[in-house]
Scaffold this active site. Structure first.
Site, PDB file in Angstrom:
ATOM      1  N   ASP A  24      -1.369   5.093  -6.344  1.00 20.17           N
ATOM      2  CA  ASP A  24       0.057   4.943  -6.005  1.00 20.17           C
ATOM      3  C   ASP A  24       0.867   6.142  -6.460  1.00 20.17           C
ATOM      4  OD1 ASP A  24      -1.039   2.060  -6.025  1.00 20.17           O
ATOM      5  OD2 ASP A  24       0.865   2.001  -4.936  1.00 20.17           O
ATOM      6  N   GLN A  69      -5.281  -8.731  -2.998  1.00 20.26           N
ATOM      7  CA  GLN A  69      -5.406  -7.731  -1.924  1.00 20.26           C
ATOM      8  C   GLN A  69      -6.868  -7.543  -1.489  1.00 20.26           C
ATOM      9  OE1 GLN A  69      -3.473  -7.406  -4.596  1.00 20.26           O
ATOM     10  NE2 GLN A  69      -1.658  -6.199  -4.200  1.00 20.26           N
ATOM     11  N   GLY A 102       0.867  -1.182   0.000  1.00 21.62           N
ATOM     12  CA  GLY A 102       0.000   0.000   0.000  1.00 21.62           C
ATOM     13  C   GLY A 102       0.904   1.233   0.000  1.00 21.62           C
TER      14      GLY A 102
END
Ligand code: MRU
Length: 337
Positions: free
Chosen positions: A236, A196, A47
């Site tokens: 991200d 995830q 993450g």
């Protein structure tokens, strides 16, 4: 959540091993900078914001472990840690943003003793962590207001406490919206190949938020059959033109949302916005080991010699994004409707 995602224990970092969840809640202790780099590369911690925070503690760890050495040796070890942590994963800008802050402390304190220097680095890592917790809280409040009452929502990957060490980005918004009675159910794609989605299901299950775990390939069918108010995803890296790098599958989800008139919301802290990166085309996309795709769990479903492409992220252009949510508020994206 009960189990801390990360916790500084006086002279080492304890992290929850995310590769084991949700079947086992097992922590590992990181005591050497190499262990921090390996934990990031192997995705024991993952993450975007959490990678940055753990890397910052990794630099502090290198400094603490070398604080009894001569300054030149001490500095060499800390700089080596900075380099090896920067080489772990290329896409999430939060990693480089956090390491830059640590580097600045190292450079700034050049006249101090290694011990004082190490303490300054540890304090900076703690500040980076604390600021993320505060940003998550503000983001949750800002984003929840965008969700109508009693809505179904969709997400991807894991963007909760496990991804930030705070309340999360997109999942933090969803938790807050649920507290405000805006969320009826969350649809959670599995997010192949690293799954995830299992982490998101774990967090929602613990938080008693209604959810359904769905195959990645069912998103189109879901949007054509169910009333879904919004997809809320993390990021991200966000380029200067608003293009977003996020978990592989985000782009196709955004295309489907545009087709079905479903709002597409990106929630990310300021540290994810990269003003130095002009467009999505300038973002390095991590490509991971093909075995992640060849295997389901521990079993190979494809022989080793079969060729595989395993990009960890994709780029969603600004024109497919309805809103960006950060700790500073809400900005419009490029989608017309
Ligand atoms: O490969 P991962 O699990 O580190 O990827 C994580 C994501 O893509 C998240 O959506 C992103 O980091 C935002 S998390 C707050």
């Amino acid at each position: 959540m009960g189990v801390p995602v990360i916790s500084w224990k006086n002279d080492y970092l304890m992290v929850l091993d995310q590769t084991k969840l949700p079947l086992r809640e097992q922590s590992v202790d990181l005591t050497k900078p190499e262990e921090y780099a390996r934990a990031i590369r192997d995705m024991k911690v993952r993450g975007a914001p959490l990678i940055g925070i753990v890397a910052a503690y990794g630099v502090a760890q290198a400094a603490l472990n070398s604080q009894n050495e001569q300054f030149a040796e001490f500095e060499k070890h800390v700089r080596r840690a900075l380099e090896s942590l920067a080489a772990t994963r290329p896409t999430a800008v939060n990693l480089f943003w956090a390491l830059k802050r640590m580097q600045a402390v190292l450079d700034d304190n050049i006249l101090r003793s290694p011990a004082k220097h190490a303490l300054a680095l540890l304090n900076e890592a703690k500040s980076i962590h604390r600021e993320q917790v505060e940003a998550d809280r503000a983001m949750a409040m800002n984003g929840a207001a965008l969700i109508p009452r009693n809505s179904n929502v969709l997400t991807i990957c894991n963007t909760g406490a496990l991804a930030t060490g705070g309340e999360g980005t997109a999942l933090g918004v969803i938790f807050e919206a649920h507290r405000q009675k805006r969320v009826k159910r969350v649809f959670v794609p599995e997010t192949r190949p690293r799954m995830q989605g299992r982490l998101t299901a774990w967090e929602l299950h613990k938080g008693r938020v209604p959810y359904k775990f769905i195959p990645d390939t069912s998103v189109g069918a879901l949007l054509s059959r169910e009333e879904v108010a919004a997809a809320i995803v993390g990021a991200d890296r966000i380029a200067a033109n608003g293009d977003v790098a996020n978990k592989i599958g985000t782009y196709q989800m955004a295309v489907l949302c545009a087709r079905h008139g479903v709002k597409f919301i990106v929630a990310a802290p300021r540290s994810t916005f990269d003003a130095g990166c002009p467009t999505g085309n300038d973002i390095t996309i991590e490509e991971r080991d093909g075995d992640e795709v060849r295997k389901v769990g521990r079993c190979f479903v494809l022989p080793k010699e079969y060729l595989v492409w395993n990009p960890a992220f994709d780029i969603t252009p600004r024109e497919l994004i309805s809103h960006y949510v950060s700790e500073d508020g809400v900005e419009s994206g490029g989608r017309e409707d």
